[in-house]
Design an enzyme around this catalytic site. Structure first.
Site, short mmCIF file in Angstrom:
data_model
loop_
_atom_site.label_atom_id
_atom_site.label_comp_id
_atom_site.label_asym_id
_atom_site.label_seq_id
_atom_site.Cartn_x
_atom_site.Cartn_y
_atom_site.Cartn_z
N GLU A 758 0.91 -1.26 -0.10
CA GLU A 758 0.11 0.13 0.00
C GLU A 758 1.02 1.32 0.06
O GLU A 758 1.82 1.33 0.97
CB GLU A 758 -0.72 -0.03 1.23
CG GLU A 758 -1.91 -1.08 1.63
CD GLU A 758 -3.03 -1.20 0.21
OE1 GLU A 758 -3.30 0.11 0.10
OE2 GLU A 758 -2.96 -2.07 -0.31
N CYS A 792 -1.90 8.74 4.43
CA CYS A 792 -1.82 8.64 3.02
C CYS A 792 -3.35 8.96 2.23
O CYS A 792 -3.15 9.41 1.01
CB CYS A 792 -1.72 7.27 2.77
SG CYS A 792 -2.61 6.21 3.93
#
Ligand SMILES: Cc1cc2nc3c(=O)[nH]c(=O)nc-3n(C[C@H](O)[C@H](O)[C@H](O)COP(=O)(O)OP(=O)(O)OC[C@H]3O[C@@H](n4cnc5c(N)ncnc54)[C@H](O)[C@@H]3O)c2cc1C
Length: 1008
Positions: A758, A792
């Protein structure tokens, strides 16, 4: 007849009289109120039409011209399932009769909505307000003026809100002196009453009216409120402070108690507060305020209401699986109102009671109780809202009561929330107004004692799921709740936890290999980024040899762990979740100190960690108990999953607990063993998570802990021959290195490594030209600046359509200037420090780049308590080109690039024009554009009309694609499958042409 029967009879008699007087004053067909009644009635029969119509009204003030109005009306109403006449549908449909549509439909909708707004809003300018209040006085009614504009997003907006009140005081009080006296509304037994009366909402006075830091909120709001009260007192005006939703309730009362006890206000009677009977604690509030009134020694007004936020309160509680603070049956609110009314009238020596209601029974009870207690009608008030139940107001005046009308004033735009609340009330099935005047229900039924009749209420909204698969057990998953910091006990727990963790600073955290603590002299320090001199912990740094030992121990433990049942593994995860819950404040406090996460963010991090454990526990039980079968006569086929082996978990500091727990618990649930290497900056939090798993009963060797440098330890782990899976979350650059390193098959390695990677994002929020700009600004501020933009999922690009670009920038500048910046341990902080000195230097380089690539719209000021830590001021750059580096590269700091788009097509093109596809947001009120964004806005998580951070396990499975990730979704039903190998087993069950009976007839769908 006993006393209570007599009292009841008096209530009914008064009620009937009110109904008769009100019936005589009902609107006629030539009056606009009659038309509103008819429209409301039409909507009652079609709930979908009602909700679409409200949504349309909500966006109307933002629409620029008739063509836009006509387009939106078509998008809202010309949809299947909404009952509108065929002819209307034909006119609304695009393409046909365009001119007619724009001219006729646009004009009619605007007129209709303006008229509707005009029904509830007293005026859009001072002269029209004066006309209205003078008309009301001519009808024998007093007024209280409310400036629309609750919930500000900036100090500048709050200043403007306060200034409007100051101006109104100056304009109205000299005028009022010339109004002829009306004894019923201008005097009570204690003397003359102010003719000019204001109602104020405290959320309008400060963008940070937040109970998380009551002292700060009280100081800030108090500073704006005091001059207003002083001005009102000098001019002889009355000020009432309205009560808002429950999250502001305690704070509002506390602030008022303190300010009104100050010397300059203590002997001032011309102030009022509001208490809400729909709160379960309503009576306790009243007792508390009466006690305080006795201490203060000067009378003031208490307005009793049921409460205007019932839908929002219950929805919020249901969303969080909490008990609502409000009664859940309408009769309970009504009965509570009656009890509180009596108590207030009994204490007329301390307060002036005001009964705000449109419910004839509630008002009849107040009036009958006053009669019984011998209180004169002018010594209490009946208050009603402008535009609602007007015949009732006339009736109460004719009955000889002191009636005050609550008159909202101002632009439609900030008043939209108010208008929608009024529309909801007017059309609510539970509402008295609709039942009595809309549906013409039986008067006797409406006048019945609620505590005796207890009429049933509609069921509470349940936590509904869009149930695509009724067999899907995950639909029952219950997320953990975030902490409610409006509760003083919770604030104390968090403050206590911070103190506790501070008392434990500098402790050494060893490695954990095969269940043993391993300590060496090789250590690194973890510092508090808000106050770098504070060493949060000393962490033993693993060597590559330690990693080898950890991997070997994980490999050895795998043999045993994989053969434990799914139930056993799930039980351990559930125990871990319970321990996380138990230690939630301590863990959040550790994050506050170690990675600079503000209170709410740190708390939500723990919540998510808890969810991961419980969710994967449920998932693995589901996967193992329901292998996929596809049996045919003579052949059994079964698809099943088994664990892969050893998983290296390499996690970021941005979500030090949530992501680390997510990856770890998924691996453990799947039956894999783990070697955990957390980000160096978050190693203390990680060490505490290891403790949690140990206490939950995880066998030795199943989870090994090797903190250290990413470049050496991390790399060694990824490349390790014993490691089957790498679960990594971090930046795109490092993610690419991880994928490359993991792809190499080394000598002796007999498997392909599974890489679950990720990475970052360059997330955009797109603002359409019909968007709710205040809502958008608030969401952008939270998404871009909370935790200093280091998630993020944070927003770093804002794409705004040309039509609202300037307005959006103005609001954004004001809101950014007002953002709460400070050390993370300060409860009100939204923007804390960045993680370390390297990060600060990097972000500062981007600030310089932004100055060259765009124009600085605003650079917030850093307060003095930010001198020590790694702080960067939130900065917004405008007029940035879509391809500029500041609009393309991941920064991880509180910087925002604003890009102008000519139209929605271009906006989408810009939004999709990066290498990333993680999160994205849209603010729009056009159903057609929302549909387009659903299809074309290429991101892993798209959020519409809300902030783009804060995903919830199962509800919003999280993860992106393109260079943001491999398309895997954490917190989704299929996440665990990435940690497992799928196997298909086929057995030929035919024996010499004989098909065993049990196989042929067995129903395999429920095998467990
Ligand atoms: C002059 C004036 C000032 C006001 N100021 C405020 C204020 O400062 N703060 C504020 O919050 N409100 C305020 N209100 C709004 C007021 O709370 C609502 O208008 C009022 O709740 C409607 O109540 P009612 O007695 O007129 O009507 P009713 O129809 O008798 O009551 C409706 C109310 O019952 C409650 N209710 C509805 N369904 C349920 C259920 N299932 N279970 C339990 N309770 C239920 C809700 O409170 C709902 O609003 C004010 C109203 C007036 C008239």
């Amino acid at each position: 007849m006993n006393q209570s029967e007599q009292f009841h009879q008096r209530i009914v008699a008064l009620g009937r009289e009110i109904f008769e007087l009100a019936d005589a004053a009902r609107p006629h067909v030539w009056q606009s109120a009659w038309w509103l009644e008819q429209t409301t009635r039409a909507m009652d029969h079609d709930p979908r039409l009602r909700s679409r119509a409200f949504q349309f009204v909500d966006c109307l003030p933002a629409l620029r011209d008739r063509a836009e109005i006509a387009r939106h009306l078509g998008e809202y109403l010309d949809v299947p399932g909404v009952g509108i006449p065929k002819i209307a549908r034909a006119v609304l449909r695009p393409g046909r009769l365009r001119r007619l549509r724009e001219e006729f439909v646009g004009r009619a909708a605007l007129m209709g909505a303006t008229q509707m707004a005009g029904r509830f809003i007293t005026g859009f300018d001072v002269p029209s307000v004066i006309r209205t209040i003078e008309r009301l006085r001519a009808q024998g009614m007093a007024f209280t003026l409310d400036v629309l504009g609750e919930s500000t997003t900036s100090d500048a907006q709050a200043e403007r809100y306060a200034r409007v009140y100051h101006d109104l005081i100056d304009r109205l009080t000299p005028l009022a002196a010339r109004w002829p006296t009306i004894p019923m509304i201008d005097r009570d037994s204690h003397g003359p009453m102010p003719r000019v009366n204001f109602s104020i909402k405290l959320t309008g006075l400060d963008p940070h009216f937040d109970a998380i830091d009551p002292e700060r909120a009280i100081r800030r709001v108090g500073d704006r409120l005091r001059p207003l009260l002083q001005h009102a007192r000098q001019a002889g005006a009355f000020v009432n402070i309205d009560m808002e939703s429950s999250k502001h309730h305690d704070l509002t009362l506390e602030l008022l108690k303190r300010v009104l006890m100050e010397d300059e206000f203590r002997d001032w009677p011309d102030v009022g507060i509001v208490l809400q009977a729909y709160l379960k604690e309503g009576e306790r509030d009243l007792d508390d305020m009466l006690e305080w009134a006795a201490q203060r020694g000067t009378r003031f007004e208490i307005r009793l209401v049921k409460g205007a936020y019932w839908d929002a309160e219950t929805a919020a509680a249901v969303r969080n699986y909490k008990e609502p603070p409000v009664w859940t049956s309408k009769w309970q609110s009504d009965a509570c109102y009656e009890r509180m009314a009596r108590r207030m009238l009994e204490r007329c020596d301390l307060i002036r009671p005001a009964f705000a209601s449109h419910n004839v029974r509630s008002l009849a009870v107040a009036c009958a109780t006053a009669e019984e207690l011998g209180i004169a009608p002018r010594d209490y008030e009946v208050q009603q809202l402008f535009g609602m139940g007007d015949p009732l107001k006339t009736a109460m005046v004719r009955l000889g009561r002191c009636v005050r009308v609550y008159c909202p004033y101002g632009d439609l735009m900030p008043g939209m929330g108010y208008l929608i609340r009024r529309l909801l009330e007017n059309t609510s099935n539970e509402g008295f107004l609709k039942q009595s005047f809309g549906d013409r229900g039986s008067h006797d039924r409406l006048l019945a004692d609620p505590a005796v009749a207890k009429p049933p209420s509609a069921a509470l909204p349940s936590r509904r799921y869009r149930n695509t698969d009724p067999e899907e057990p995950m639909l029952r998953f219950i997320n953990a709740s975030n902490t409610n910091f409006a509760v003083a006990a919770n604030r104390q727990k968090m403050a206590g936890a911070i103190q506790y963790v501070r008392g434990d600073l500098g402790r050494t955290y060893p490695l954990v290999i095969n269940g043993q603590s391993v300590s060496t002299e090789e250590r690194f320090e973890s510092h508090n980024p808000s106050r770098p001199s504070e060493v949060v912990g000393k962490v033993v740094s693993a060597s590559t040899a330690d990693v080898d030992r950890a991997a070997a121990s994980a490999r050895k433990a795998f043999a045993r762990w994989r053969s434990t049942s799914a139930r056993e593994r799930a039980d351990i995860l559930r125990k871990a979740a319970d321990r996380l819950e138990m230690r939630r404040f301590e863990l959040a406090a550790t994050m506050i100190l170690e990675v600079g996460k503000p209170w709410r963010e740190a708390d939500a991090d723990v919540t998510e960690a808890i969810d991961h454990c419980r969710y994967y526990a449920e998932q693995i039980e589901r996967i193992e108990s329901r292998p996929r079968l596809r049996n045919i006569p003579g052949e059994d086929n079964m698809l099943t999953y088994s664990p892969k082996g050893v998983c290296a978990v390499i996690s970021p500091w941005a979500f030090p607990l949530a992501i680390l727990t997510g990856m770890t618990s998924a691996a453990l649930a799947a039956g894999d063993t783990v070697v955990m290497k957390p980000a160096r900056q978050a190693s203390v939090v990680a060490a505490k998570l290891v403790e949690v798993f140990e206490h939950a009963g995880l066998p030795s060797g199943v989870l090994n802990f090797v903190p250290g440098s990413g470049e050496t330890i991390g790399r060694h782990l990824i490349e390790h021959g014993e490691v089957n899976i790498v679960a990594f979350t971090g930046s795109q650059e490092v993610g690419a290195i991880v994928i490359r390193a993991g792809a190499v098959v080394r000598p002796g390695q007999s498997f392909i490594k599974k890489m679950i990677v990720e990475m970052g994002g360059k997330n955009a929020i797109l603002v359409d030209d019909d968007a709710d700009l205040d809502g958008a600004v608030q969401a952008v501020i939270e998404s871009a600046f909370a935790y200093a933009g280091q998630k993020c999922s944070s927003c770093s690009r804002l794409i705004v359509l040309d039509g609202v670009y300037d307005a959006m920038c103005t609001r954004l500048r004001e809101a950014t200037e007002s953002v709460a910046i400070g050390p993370a341990d300060e409860p009100a902080t939204l923007v804390g420090p960045v993680i370390d000195e390297d990060a600060r230097s990097r972000v500062r380089r981007y600030v310089e780049l932004g100055r060259r690539e765009g124009r600085v719209l605003v650079e917030a000021k850093l307060p003095t308590d930010c001198a020590e830590g790694y702080f960067v001021a939130p900065t917004v750059f405008v007029d940035v080109a879509p391809g500029a580096r500041i609009a393309q590269e991941e920064v991880f700091g509180p910087l925002l690039a604003v890009i102008r788009a000519a139209d929605f097509d271009q906006a989408l093109e810009i939004a999709n024009g990066t290498r990333y596809a993680l999160t994205g947001g849209l603010f729009s009120r056009s159903p057609a554009n929302i549909d387009r964004a659903r299809r074309e806005f290429a991101v892993g998580n798209l959020y519409i009309n809300r902030r783009i951070t804060g995903s919830q396990v199962d509800a919003q499975p999280f993860g992106g694609f393109k260079l943001s990730g491999t398309g895997v979704k954490a917190g989704s039903p299929d996440y665990l499958l990435h940690f497992m190998d799928a196997r298909c087993i086929t057995e030929n069950t035919l024996r010499s042409g004989f098909v065993p009976d049990d196989v042929r007839n067995e129903d395999h769908t429920e095998v467990s």
